[in-house]
Design a protein around this motif. Structure first.
Motif, mmCIF file in Angstrom:
data_model
loop_
_atom_site.group_PDB
_atom_site.id
_atom_site.type_symbol
_atom_site.label_atom_id
_atom_site.label_comp_id
_atom_site.label_asym_id
_atom_site.label_seq_id
_atom_site.Cartn_x
_atom_site.Cartn_y
_atom_site.Cartn_z
ATOM 1 N N VAL A 40 0.846 -1.194 0.000
ATOM 2 C CA VAL A 40 0.000 0.000 0.000
ATOM 3 C C VAL A 40 0.882 1.244 0.000
ATOM 4 C CG1 VAL A 40 -1.784 1.285 1.240
ATOM 5 C CG2 VAL A 40 -1.809 -1.213 1.279
ATOM 6 N N ASN A 41 0.607 2.178 -0.906
ATOM 7 C CA ASN A 41 1.313 3.448 -0.936
ATOM 8 C C ASN A 41 0.621 4.461 -0.037
ATOM 9 O OD1 ASN A 41 3.231 2.580 -2.770
ATOM 10 N ND2 ASN A 41 2.160 3.406 -4.546
ATOM 11 N N VAL A 42 1.407 5.103 0.832
ATOM 12 C CA VAL A 42 0.884 6.120 1.738
ATOM 13 C C VAL A 42 1.773 7.353 1.642
ATOM 14 C CG1 VAL A 42 -0.200 4.491 3.330
ATOM 15 C CG2 VAL A 42 2.185 5.166 3.681
ATOM 16 N N ALA A 43 1.186 8.526 1.914
ATOM 17 C CA ALA A 43 1.905 9.782 1.730
ATOM 18 C C ALA A 43 1.797 10.666 2.957
ATOM 19 C CB ALA A 43 1.366 10.531 0.513
ATOM 20 N N ALA A 44 2.929 11.217 3.372
ATOM 21 C CA ALA A 44 2.974 12.254 4.402
ATOM 22 C C ALA A 44 3.263 13.577 3.695
ATOM 23 C CB ALA A 44 4.062 11.955 5.428
ATOM 24 N N ILE A 45 2.345 14.515 3.825
ATOM 25 C CA ILE A 45 2.466 15.794 3.136
ATOM 26 C C ILE A 45 3.029 16.834 4.096
ATOM 27 C CG2 ILE A 45 1.141 17.683 2.105
ATOM 28 C CD1 ILE A 45 -0.694 15.514 0.925
ATOM 29 N N GLN A 46 4.120 17.453 3.679
ATOM 30 C CA GLN A 46 4.773 18.469 4.501
ATOM 31 C C GLN A 46 4.515 19.849 3.904
ATOM 32 O OE1 GLN A 46 8.519 17.617 6.517
ATOM 33 N NE2 GLN A 46 9.453 19.285 5.364
ATOM 34 N N MET A 47 4.161 20.789 4.759
ATOM 35 C CA MET A 47 3.879 22.145 4.315
ATOM 36 C C MET A 47 4.652 23.154 5.160
ATOM 37 S SD MET A 47 -0.246 21.843 3.588
ATOM 38 C CE MET A 47 -0.362 23.568 3.079
ATOM 39 N N VAL A 48 4.698 24.382 4.662
ATOM 40 C CA VAL A 48 5.181 25.520 5.440
ATOM 41 C C VAL A 48 4.039 26.543 5.403
ATOM 42 C CG1 VAL A 48 7.036 27.168 5.824
ATOM 43 C CG2 VAL A 48 7.520 25.009 4.655
ATOM 44 N N SER A 49 3.006 26.247 6.158
ATOM 45 C CA SER A 49 1.789 27.060 6.092
ATOM 46 C C SER A 49 2.043 28.453 6.659
ATOM 47 C CB SER A 49 0.661 26.364 6.855
ATOM 48 O OG SER A 49 0.369 25.107 6.270
ATOM 49 N N SER A 50 1.290 29.409 6.130
ATOM 50 C CA SER A 50 1.463 30.809 6.482
ATOM 51 C C SER A 50 0.172 31.379 7.058
ATOM 52 C CB SER A 50 1.863 31.600 5.230
ATOM 53 O OG SER A 50 0.747 31.668 4.340
ATOM 54 N N ARG A 51 0.090 32.698 7.107
ATOM 55 C CA ARG A 51 -1.103 33.393 7.571
ATOM 56 C C ARG A 51 -2.102 33.616 6.446
ATOM 57 N NH1 ARG A 51 0.942 36.158 12.426
ATOM 58 N NH2 ARG A 51 -0.954 37.399 12.519
ATOM 59 N N VAL A 52 -1.795 33.142 5.231
ATOM 60 C CA VAL A 52 -2.641 33.409 4.060
ATOM 61 C C VAL A 52 -3.402 32.129 3.705
ATOM 62 C CG1 VAL A 52 -2.720 34.250 1.696
ATOM 63 C CG2 VAL A 52 -0.972 35.122 3.273
ATOM 64 N N LEU A 53 -4.673 32.111 4.035
ATOM 65 C CA LEU A 53 -5.489 30.910 3.878
ATOM 66 C C LEU A 53 -5.499 30.399 2.439
ATOM 67 C CD1 LEU A 53 -7.573 28.889 5.061
ATOM 68 C CD2 LEU A 53 -9.342 30.582 4.542
ATOM 69 N N ALA A 54 -5.758 31.281 1.478
ATOM 70 C CA ALA A 54 -5.895 30.846 0.087
ATOM 71 C C ALA A 54 -4.615 30.196 -0.425
ATOM 72 C CB ALA A 54 -6.275 32.038 -0.797
ATOM 73 N N GLU A 55 -3.461 30.767 -0.066
ATOM 74 C CA GLU A 55 -2.194 30.185 -0.501
ATOM 75 C C GLU A 55 -1.984 28.803 0.115
ATOM 76 O OE1 GLU A 55 0.901 32.903 0.464
ATOM 77 O OE2 GLU A 55 0.272 34.409 -1.026
ATOM 78 N N ASN A 56 -2.342 28.657 1.374
ATOM 79 C CA ASN A 56 -2.186 27.357 2.039
ATOM 80 C C ASN A 56 -3.068 26.297 1.401
ATOM 81 O OD1 ASN A 56 -0.402 28.558 3.872
ATOM 82 N ND2 ASN A 56 -2.036 29.007 5.329
ATOM 83 N N LEU A 57 -4.301 26.655 1.089
ATOM 84 C CA LEU A 57 -5.207 25.683 0.471
ATOM 85 C C LEU A 57 -4.727 25.292 -0.922
ATOM 86 C CD1 LEU A 57 -8.743 26.975 1.541
ATOM 87 C CD2 LEU A 57 -7.213 25.379 2.708
ATOM 88 N N GLN A 58 -4.197 26.261 -1.654
ATOM 89 C CA GLN A 58 -3.655 25.963 -2.979
ATOM 90 C C GLN A 58 -2.487 24.993 -2.881
ATOM 91 O OE1 GLN A 58 -1.986 29.365 -5.052
ATOM 92 N NE2 GLN A 58 -2.450 28.474 -7.043
ATOM 93 N N GLN A 59 -1.600 25.241 -1.918
ATOM 94 C CA GLN A 59 -0.451 24.349 -1.732
ATOM 95 C C GLN A 59 -0.901 22.960 -1.293
ATOM 96 O OE1 GLN A 59 2.545 24.414 1.743
ATOM 97 N NE2 GLN A 59 3.614 25.525 0.122
ATOM 98 N N ALA A 60 -1.874 22.892 -0.398
ATOM 99 C CA ALA A 60 -2.364 21.595 0.065
ATOM 100 C C ALA A 60 -2.924 20.784 -1.093
ATOM 101 C CB ALA A 60 -3.435 21.788 1.142
ATOM 102 N N GLU A 61 -3.713 21.421 -1.948
ATOM 103 C CA GLU A 61 -4.281 20.684 -3.077
ATOM 104 C C GLU A 61 -3.189 20.207 -4.030
ATOM 105 O OE1 GLU A 61 -7.673 20.690 -6.530
ATOM 106 O OE2 GLU A 61 -7.559 22.412 -5.168
ATOM 107 N N ALA A 62 -2.215 21.054 -4.301
ATOM 108 C CA ALA A 62 -1.136 20.654 -5.213
ATOM 109 C C ALA A 62 -0.389 19.435 -4.680
ATOM 110 C CB ALA A 62 -0.178 21.820 -5.421
ATOM 111 N N LEU A 63 -0.170 19.382 -3.371
ATOM 112 C CA LEU A 63 0.570 18.268 -2.790
ATOM 113 C C LEU A 63 -0.277 17.003 -2.702
ATOM 114 C CD1 LEU A 63 2.511 20.268 -0.076
ATOM 115 C CD2 LEU A 63 3.488 19.155 -2.094
#
Length: 268
Positions: free
Chosen positions: A3-26
């Motif tokens: 089974v393939n599993v993924a841990a997604i790492q982010m550097v989230s900021s104070r800007v909600l829209a940018e964080n959501l965009q990055q989350a979807e891309a990952l």
């Protein structure tokens, strides 16, 4: 069964829209690389203590983040552990809540972070007191999924092995660990603790951390990782946003539990 599993790492900021965009891309990257389960980090949508209460109130009205996570799971056809999002508590504080969605977008359940980080760690932030803002959850989450029984813990929970042992009592197969470990504590303790939880409970741990500089005072440690039931590091990140994917063998994990039946040998 592999089974393939993924841990997604982010550097989230104070800007909600940018964080959501990055989350979807990952999440899209994880799906494209064959992941059937993806775990987002703690505070993936917003890394800003002052604004988190506003976001919680908005979520109580329109559930927009829950809808976002559900749609991601459905669009990319995987089980999604939605890091944490803020949900209002009755006492005016917030629950750090991790929702889990099936590949069809259905919510399988949620977990509210139990252990709150009230500590002094000697970094630029100095003093942390999550209990001023957050209320503790009071129940475990071990959820039925198509990949097996999925347990959820969040960040500071990692230091409390009794929580994970209680998951073992509920026959957990996979543990997801959304986190935002501070850099000083994470570089010292993160990987040893993740490996210990995997080894002692004989299950794969998918640990998704924040990993970078968020503001002048707050830095997180990265190192998002997938560790199997033998304690082997199958995939590991450094710093920065990214997606680490590994394949673990569920049949091998079951065989290990038969060869070394730790759960049956407990005395205390």
């Amino acid at each position: 069964m592999s089974v393939n599993v993924a841990a997604i790492q982010m550097v989230s900021s104070r800007v909600l829209a940018e964080n959501l965009q990055q989350a979807e891309a990952l999440v899209a990257e994880a799906a494209a690389r064959g992941a059937r389960l993806a775990v987002l980090p703690e505070n993936f949508a917003l890394f800003a203590s002052r604004e988190i209460g506003v976001l919680a109130k908005a979520e109580a009205v329109d559930a927009s983040l829950q809808t976002f996570l559900s749609e991601l799971a459905r669009r990319y056809q995987l089980i999604l552990v939605g890091g944490t999002i803020p949900i209002p508590a009755d006492d005016g504080r917030i629950y750090a809540t991790s929702f889990v969605y099936a590949a069809n977008g259905d919510c399988l359940g949620y977990y509210r972070k139990i252990h709150l980080f009230d500590a002094e760690v000697g970094d630029s932030q100095g003093h942390y007191r999550e209990s001023d803002t957050y209320a503790p959850g009071d129940s475990l989450a071990v959820l039925e999924t198509e990949l097996g029984r999925l347990g959820i813990a969040v960040c500071y929970d990692l230091r409390f092995p009794e929580l994970f042992r209680a998951m073992q009592d509920l026959e957990v197969d996979i543990i997801a660990l959304p986190s935002a470990f501070t850099r000083s504590t994470g570089w010292a303790h993160w990987l040893p603790l993740v490996r210990a939880r995997a080894i002692e409970n004989q299950c794969v741990v998918v640990a998704a951390n924040q990993g970078g500089i968020h503001d002048a005072k707050r830095q997180t440690s990265g190192g998002s990782v997938v560790v199997d039931s033998w304690g082997r590091v199958l995939a590991e990140a450094g710093l920065g946003a990214g997606c680490v994917i590994a394949s673990y063998d569920a049949e091998e994990q079951a065989a290990l539990r038969k060869r070394m039946p730790v759960a049956q040998h407990r005395r205390l």
